[in-house]
Scaffold this active site. Structure first.
Site, PDB file in Angstrom:
ATOM      1  N   ASN A   1       0.797  -1.230   0.000  1.00 16.66           N
ATOM      2  CA  ASN A   1       0.000   0.000   0.000  1.00 16.66           C
ATOM      3  C   ASN A   1       0.830   1.282   0.000  1.00 16.66           C
ATOM      4  OD1 ASN A   1      -2.452   1.728   0.634  1.00 16.66           O
ATOM      5  ND2 ASN A   1      -1.311   1.962   2.551  1.00 16.66           N
TER       6      ASN A   1
ATOM      7  N   SER B   1      -3.423   0.978  -6.707  1.00 14.03           N
ATOM      8  CA  SER B   1      -3.073   1.921  -7.757  1.00 14.03           C
ATOM      9  C   SER B   1      -3.827   3.225  -7.505  1.00 14.03           C
ATOM     10  CB  SER B   1      -3.393   1.333  -9.143  1.00 14.03           C
ATOM     11  OG  SER B   1      -3.013   2.227 -10.161  1.00 14.03           O
ATOM     12  N   SER B   2      -4.366   3.839  -8.535  1.00 14.20           N
ATOM     13  CA  SER B   2      -5.042   5.128  -8.403  1.00 14.20           C
ATOM     14  C   SER B   2      -5.734   5.462  -9.715  1.00 14.20           C
ATOM     15  CB  SER B   2      -4.017   6.227  -8.071  1.00 14.20           C
ATOM     16  OG  SER B   2      -4.580   7.518  -8.229  1.00 14.20           O
TER      17      SER B   2
ATOM     18  N   TYR C   1       3.804  10.174 -10.409  1.00 19.11           N
ATOM     19  CA  TYR C   1       2.837   9.378  -9.639  1.00 19.11           C
ATOM     20  C   TYR C   1       1.956   8.535 -10.558  1.00 19.11           C
ATOM     21  CZ  TYR C   1      -1.054   8.463  -6.389  1.00 19.11           C
ATOM     22  OH  TYR C   1      -2.028   7.882  -5.624  1.00 19.11           O
TER      23      TYR C   1
ATOM     24  N   LYS D   1       1.691   4.393 -11.008  1.00 17.74           N
ATOM     25  CA  LYS D   1       0.415   3.753 -10.682  1.00 17.74           C
ATOM     26  C   LYS D   1      -0.117   2.962 -11.876  1.00 17.74           C
ATOM     27  CE  LYS D   1      -0.160   4.912  -6.371  1.00 17.74           C
ATOM     28  NZ  LYS D   1      -0.104   3.877  -5.308  1.00 17.74           N
TER      29      LYS D   1
END
Length: 250
Positions: free
Chosen positions: A88, A135-136, A149, A153
């Protein structure tokens, strides 16, 4: 619904605060034993005290593969195995400098790879083995946090899909959860709210629900897809974004 998590052995990185802490708490509610880590010793001990005797924490820098391997092995020995792994930790790196890219690569991607790799021998012995990568939405479409970022991801989504195919014969399920904007006071959105209120208001307005997610809303999705109740799900990327993204997933 019984998620089938009672007595399961779970490992979560970045578990002392925010989404990671909520993930740990949700697994505990379902009867699992949880080993978690974070980089700061003080935060780990504070969380450990609050979480109770079925959770135990360690101070680990996930950018150090040897430290991650030692931690996973110690957790497996203490719990008697490993059933579920949730990497995480994120560097939350924004900016184009090479050093920023290296930090993001070492933490977001290689930190995940080293954690999963160290856990694989134990997961292969489990009858309910599961990995959930975090992920995102930034890994699915360009946004204000897109570099580096978003790039890392996106790589996690690809990595998760590859792992799911590679280890299906081992009966190890691998899925990814991609959260949208998640608010907690000591998180990135709490900081933006305090330091850049106009930016915060603009971003808040893009959320169709009129709010950002709570950490527990992401955690519940993670825990479900990790659990034996989701036993035929692998290779998926689950969006938990309140309708924030507009693209159609094929």
């Amino acid at each position: 619904m019984d998620l089938g998590l009672s007595g399961r052995k779970v490992i979560v990185s970045g578990g002392s605060r925010g989404i990671g802490r909520a993930i740990v708490e949700c697994f505990l509610v379902e009867g699992a034993t949880v080993a978690f880590c974070a980089r700061g010793e003080e935060g780990v001990r504070s969380a450990e005290q609050a979480l109770g005797d079925k959770a135990f924490g360690s101070a680990v820098d996930v950018a150090d593969p040897a430290a991650v391997k030692d931690w996973i092995e110690a957790c497996a020995e203490r719990m008697g195995g490993v059933d579920i792994v949730v990497p995480n930790v994120s560097a939350l790196a924004v900016g184009g400098e090479l050093e920023t890219w290296r930090k993001a690569f070492d933490i977001d991607l290689l930190g995940t790879v080293s954690m999963v790799g160290a856990a694989l021998p134990y997961l292969k012995r489990s009858d309910a083995a599961s990995v959930v990568l975090i992920s995102s939405v930034s890994g699915r479409e360009s946004d204000m946090f897109g570099e580096p970022y978003g790039a890392l991801k996106a790589a996690l989504i690809h990595y998760g899909k590859t792992l799911s195919n590679r280890h299906a014969a081992d009966r190890i399920r691998v899925n990814t959860v991609s959260p949208g904007n998640v608010y907690f006071s000591d998180g990135v959105w709490g900081q933006i709210e305090r330091e850049q209120p106009e930016t915060f208001a603009t971003c808040l307005a893009t959320n169709p629900f009129g709010r950002m997610a709570r950490p527990d809303e992401i955690a519940k999705a993670v825990v479900f897809i990790a659990s034996p109740a989701s036993s035929f799900t692998t290779g998926a990327d689950m969006l938990v974004d309140g309708g924030l993204t507009r693209g159609v997933q094929f």
